[in-house]
Design a protein around this motif. Structure first.
Motif, PDB file in Angstrom:
ATOM      1  N   TRP A 220     -11.060  13.891  -9.939  1.00 60.36           N
ATOM      2  CA  TRP A 220     -11.726  13.193  -9.178  1.00 60.36           C
ATOM      3  C   TRP A 220     -11.300  11.538  -9.057  1.00 60.36           C
ATOM      4  CZ3 TRP A 220     -13.600  15.870 -12.881  1.00 60.36           C
ATOM      5  CH2 TRP A 220     -14.330  14.690 -13.674  1.00 60.36           C
ATOM      6  N   ARG A 221     -12.021  10.612  -8.347  1.00 61.76           N
ATOM      7  CA  ARG A 221     -12.038   9.178  -7.961  1.00 61.76           C
ATOM      8  C   ARG A 221     -13.272   9.070  -9.124  1.00 61.76           C
ATOM      9  NH1 ARG A 221      -8.899   6.718  -3.987  1.00 61.76           N
ATOM     10  NH2 ARG A 221      -8.324   7.734  -3.044  1.00 61.76           N
ATOM     11  N   GLY A 222     -13.593   9.036 -10.450  1.00 67.77           N
ATOM     12  CA  GLY A 222     -14.328   8.771 -11.300  1.00 67.77           C
ATOM     13  C   GLY A 222     -14.499   6.957 -11.185  1.00 67.77           C
ATOM     14  N   ALA A 223     -15.494   6.677 -11.952  1.00 64.82           N
ATOM     15  CA  ALA A 223     -16.064   5.490 -11.775  1.00 64.82           C
ATOM     16  C   ALA A 223     -15.032   4.104 -12.202  1.00 64.82           C
ATOM     17  CB  ALA A 223     -16.890   5.122 -13.565  1.00 64.82           C
ATOM     18  N   HIS A 224     -13.900   4.871 -13.274  1.00 64.04           N
ATOM     19  CA  HIS A 224     -13.173   4.135 -13.790  1.00 64.04           C
ATOM     20  C   HIS A 224     -11.467   3.719 -12.801  1.00 64.04           C
ATOM     21  CE1 HIS A 224     -11.571   7.775 -14.610  1.00 64.04           C
ATOM     22  NE2 HIS A 224     -10.995   8.219 -15.254  1.00 64.04           N
ATOM     23  N   HIS A 225     -11.937   4.449 -11.215  1.00 68.31           N
ATOM     24  CA  HIS A 225     -10.755   4.598 -10.376  1.00 68.31           C
ATOM     25  C   HIS A 225     -10.313   2.871  -9.742  1.00 68.31           C
ATOM     26  CE1 HIS A 225      -9.013   5.919  -6.748  1.00 68.31           C
ATOM     27  NE2 HIS A 225      -9.137   5.237  -6.701  1.00 68.31           N
ATOM     28  N   ASP A 226     -11.080   2.480 -10.342  1.00 67.64           N
ATOM     29  CA  ASP A 226     -11.057   0.674  -9.331  1.00 67.64           C
ATOM     30  C   ASP A 226      -9.587   0.083 -10.726  1.00 67.64           C
ATOM     31  OD1 ASP A 226     -12.526   1.376  -7.609  1.00 67.64           O
ATOM     32  OD2 ASP A 226     -13.604  -0.251  -8.373  1.00 67.64           O
ATOM     33  N   ARG A 227     -10.163   0.358 -12.131  1.00 64.86           N
ATOM     34  CA  ARG A 227      -8.945  -0.162 -13.164  1.00 64.86           C
ATOM     35  C   ARG A 227      -7.613   0.146 -12.833  1.00 64.86           C
ATOM     36  NH1 ARG A 227      -6.859   1.980 -17.641  1.00 64.86           N
ATOM     37  NH2 ARG A 227      -8.998   3.706 -17.322  1.00 64.86           N
ATOM     38  N   LEU A 228      -7.125   1.910 -12.337  1.00 62.44           N
ATOM     39  CA  LEU A 228      -6.573   2.346 -12.525  1.00 62.44           C
ATOM     40  C   LEU A 228      -5.460   2.125 -11.538  1.00 62.44           C
ATOM     41  CD1 LEU A 228      -7.076   6.474 -13.691  1.00 62.44           C
ATOM     42  CD2 LEU A 228      -6.501   4.601 -14.733  1.00 62.44           C
ATOM     43  N   GLU A 229      -6.540   2.581 -10.655  1.00 65.28           N
ATOM     44  CA  GLU A 229      -6.242   1.739  -8.781  1.00 65.28           C
ATOM     45  C   GLU A 229      -5.253   0.426  -9.108  1.00 65.28           C
ATOM     46  OE1 GLU A 229      -4.588   2.852  -5.779  1.00 65.28           O
ATOM     47  OE2 GLU A 229      -6.673   3.223  -5.436  1.00 65.28           O
ATOM     48  N   ASP A 230      -5.915  -0.820  -9.551  1.00 63.95           N
ATOM     49  CA  ASP A 230      -4.897  -1.704  -9.698  1.00 63.95           C
ATOM     50  C   ASP A 230      -4.103  -1.325 -10.420  1.00 63.95           C
ATOM     51  OD1 ASP A 230      -5.380  -4.415  -9.769  1.00 63.95           O
ATOM     52  OD2 ASP A 230      -5.131  -4.166 -11.752  1.00 63.95           O
ATOM     53  N   ILE A 231      -3.882  -0.621 -11.685  1.00 65.98           N
ATOM     54  CA  ILE A 231      -2.254  -0.175 -12.177  1.00 65.98           C
ATOM     55  C   ILE A 231      -1.381   0.035 -11.281  1.00 65.98           C
ATOM     56  CG2 ILE A 231      -1.259   1.441 -14.078  1.00 65.98           C
ATOM     57  CD1 ILE A 231      -3.861   1.236 -15.327  1.00 65.98           C
ATOM     58  N   VAL A 232      -1.763   0.993 -10.294  1.00 69.63           N
ATOM     59  CA  VAL A 232      -0.842   1.640  -9.069  1.00 69.63           C
ATOM     60  C   VAL A 232      -0.865   0.413  -8.428  1.00 69.63           C
ATOM     61  CG1 VAL A 232      -0.703   3.238  -7.659  1.00 69.63           C
ATOM     62  CG2 VAL A 232      -1.707   3.770  -9.721  1.00 69.63           C
ATOM     63  N   GLY A 233      -1.336  -0.011  -7.886  1.00 68.71           N
ATOM     64  CA  GLY A 233      -0.889  -0.594  -6.795  1.00 68.71           C
ATOM     65  C   GLY A 233       0.386  -1.878  -7.333  1.00 68.71           C
ATOM     66  N   ARG A 234      -0.012  -2.225  -8.645  1.00 69.72           N
ATOM     67  CA  ARG A 234       1.069  -3.472  -8.890  1.00 69.72           C
ATOM     68  C   ARG A 234       1.850  -3.339  -9.634  1.00 69.72           C
ATOM     69  NH1 ARG A 234      -0.797  -4.726 -14.365  1.00 69.72           N
ATOM     70  NH2 ARG A 234      -2.882  -3.787 -14.345  1.00 69.72           N
ATOM     71  N   ALA A 235       2.093  -1.936 -10.085  1.00 71.74           N
ATOM     72  CA  ALA A 235       3.616  -1.049 -10.107  1.00 71.74           C
ATOM     73  C   ALA A 235       4.264  -0.581  -8.432  1.00 71.74           C
ATOM     74  CB  ALA A 235       2.971   0.117 -11.035  1.00 71.74           C
ATOM     75  N   VAL A 236       3.933  -0.171  -7.499  1.00 68.57           N
ATOM     76  CA  VAL A 236       3.791  -0.087  -6.581  1.00 68.57           C
ATOM     77  C   VAL A 236       4.619  -1.710  -5.859  1.00 68.57           C
ATOM     78  CG1 VAL A 236       3.574   1.158  -4.367  1.00 68.57           C
ATOM     79  CG2 VAL A 236       3.103   2.397  -6.199  1.00 68.57           C
ATOM     80  N   ALA A 237       4.013  -2.582  -5.768  1.00 68.92           N
ATOM     81  CA  ALA A 237       4.071  -3.813  -4.794  1.00 68.92           C
ATOM     82  C   ALA A 237       5.039  -3.885  -5.801  1.00 68.92           C
ATOM     83  CB  ALA A 237       2.575  -4.467  -5.157  1.00 68.92           C
ATOM     84  N   GLU A 238       5.860  -4.020  -7.524  1.00 70.53           N
ATOM     85  CA  GLU A 238       6.495  -4.709  -7.977  1.00 70.53           C
ATOM     86  C   GLU A 238       7.833  -3.443  -7.729  1.00 70.53           C
ATOM     87  OE1 GLU A 238       7.860  -6.957 -11.993  1.00 70.53           O
ATOM     88  OE2 GLU A 238       5.662  -6.088 -11.533  1.00 70.53           O
ATOM     89  N   PHE A 239       7.688  -2.552  -7.535  1.00 67.79           N
ATOM     90  CA  PHE A 239       8.579  -1.495  -8.185  1.00 67.79           C
ATOM     91  C   PHE A 239       8.911  -0.403  -6.697  1.00 67.79           C
ATOM     92  CE2 PHE A 239       7.912  -2.977 -12.431  1.00 67.79           C
ATOM     93  CZ  PHE A 239       8.805  -3.487 -12.989  1.00 67.79           C
ATOM     94  N   GLY A 240       8.341  -0.313  -5.679  1.00 71.88           N
ATOM     95  CA  GLY A 240       8.406   0.469  -4.556  1.00 71.88           C
ATOM     96  C   GLY A 240       7.611   1.720  -5.367  1.00 71.88           C
ATOM     97  N   GLY A 241       8.394   2.196  -4.321  1.00 73.82           N
ATOM     98  CA  GLY A 241       7.925   3.831  -4.778  1.00 73.82           C
ATOM     99  C   GLY A 241       7.131   4.660  -3.356  1.00 73.82           C
ATOM    100  N   ALA A 242       7.700   5.947  -2.888  1.00 66.50           N
ATOM    101  CA  ALA A 242       7.002   7.489  -1.944  1.00 66.50           C
ATOM    102  C   ALA A 242       5.841   7.142  -2.645  1.00 66.50           C
ATOM    103  CB  ALA A 242       8.301   8.205  -2.094  1.00 66.50           C
ATOM    104  N   GLY A 243       5.232   7.271  -3.316  1.00 70.52           N
ATOM    105  CA  GLY A 243       4.100   7.537  -3.592  1.00 70.52           C
ATOM    106  C   GLY A 243       3.211   6.329  -2.891  1.00 70.52           C
ATOM    107  N   ALA A 244       3.229   5.605  -2.744  1.00 68.79           N
ATOM    108  CA  ALA A 244       2.181   4.717  -2.163  1.00 68.79           C
ATOM    109  C   ALA A 244       0.965   4.881  -1.396  1.00 68.79           C
ATOM    110  CB  ALA A 244       3.079   3.123  -2.299  1.00 68.79           C
ATOM    111  N   ARG A 245       2.015   5.546  -0.129  1.00 76.22           N
ATOM    112  CA  ARG A 245       1.188   6.703   0.876  1.00 76.22           C
ATOM    113  C   ARG A 245       0.157   7.072  -0.068  1.00 76.22           C
ATOM    114  NH1 ARG A 245       6.340   6.111   3.105  1.00 76.22           N
ATOM    115  NH2 ARG A 245       6.631   9.229   1.994  1.00 76.22           N
TER     116      ARG A 245
END
Length: 255
Positions: A220-245
């Protein structure tokens, strides 16, 4: 070795692997007259997993080429992105790369990981049996002949390790679709379906869940979600991916 001398030059990207005196330009190396060029290159410190092409006197040769006297050899680094033919792109990480394994899984990349040291022969055998690219910082492990495919991880910082792997192999990114604990594929779950696995505070605070059918862990979207969202956001922004949606609607791993 005591045989023909050849002139060997390494790409700058491979300087990490070669002795200082061989950096910066071609240097002479003595061969035994029977060993392959692949063997010679590895004896000079460079795992073949990191070699993109071997060029002898202007023509590309295979690792099985046997060097002759006075040949000029250029050892190039692997091209990026590096294609991995013949199988879906999947990874296997050794015991020292746990953080990288969790981050690749976070991005939806099929990543097997050994949390205990099962030994180099077993790791290499699993790479071959499951046709997975073995990622490691162990140069000796990457020289094992039974490997299906492998790659050296150039940094000891997880952030740089992730960028290195994504830039080198360009895997498809599908964030929030894999279990960070076991690599299983997550499925949406209702609160009622997972209620017996939730503590009171979590049950009362969150409404959107996912569950791994392999290990039954709930996310679930726990207390550390923002940190994980940052990792995902930076990776998708730089390397792309269908998983962005999917990143915007699938729950992050809970504590």
């Amino acid at each position: 070795m005591n045989g023909p001398e050849i002139l060997v030059g390494f790409a700058p990207e491979l300087a990490l692997f070669v002795p200082y005196e061989r950096r910066g330009g071609p240097t002479r190396a003595v061969t035994d007259g029977v060993s392959t060029l692949g063997h010679v290159v590895e004896s000079l410190g460079v795992p073949l997993t990191e070699v993109g092409a071997l060029v002898v006197d202007g023509r590309e040769v295979t690792t099985g080429h046997v060097p002759a006297a006075d040949e000029h050899v250029t050892v190039r680094a692997v091209a990026r992105p590096q294609p991995v033919p013949g199988a879906p792109l999947r990874f296997l990480l050794d015991v020292h790369l746990g953080t990288l394994a969790r981050r690749l899984r976070l991005l939806g990349v099929d990543t097997a990981y050994e949390s205990t040291d099962i030994g180099d022969p077993a790791l290499a055998a699993r790479s071959a049996a499951e046709r997975r690219v073995l990622l490691s910082r162990d140069r000796g492990l990457l020289r094992r002949r039974e490997l299906w495919a492998g790659a050296y991880v150039y940094s000891d910082r997880p952030e740089d390790q992730l960028r290195d792997v994504l830039g080198r192999f360009a895997p498809e990114l599908r964030p929030w679709t894999r279990c960070g604990a076991c690599n299983g594929t997550l499925r949406p779950a209702t609160k009622d379906e997972v209620a017996d696995r939730l503590e009171g505070g979590t049950k009362g605070t969150y409404d959107v869940f996912a569950q791994c059918p392999d290990c039954a862990r709930v996310f679930w979207r726990g207390a550390h979600h923002d940190r994980l969202e940052d990792i995902v956001g930076r990776a998708v922004a730089e390397f792309g991916g269908a998983g962005a949606r999917s990143a915007a609607r699938t729950p992050a791993p809970g504590p």
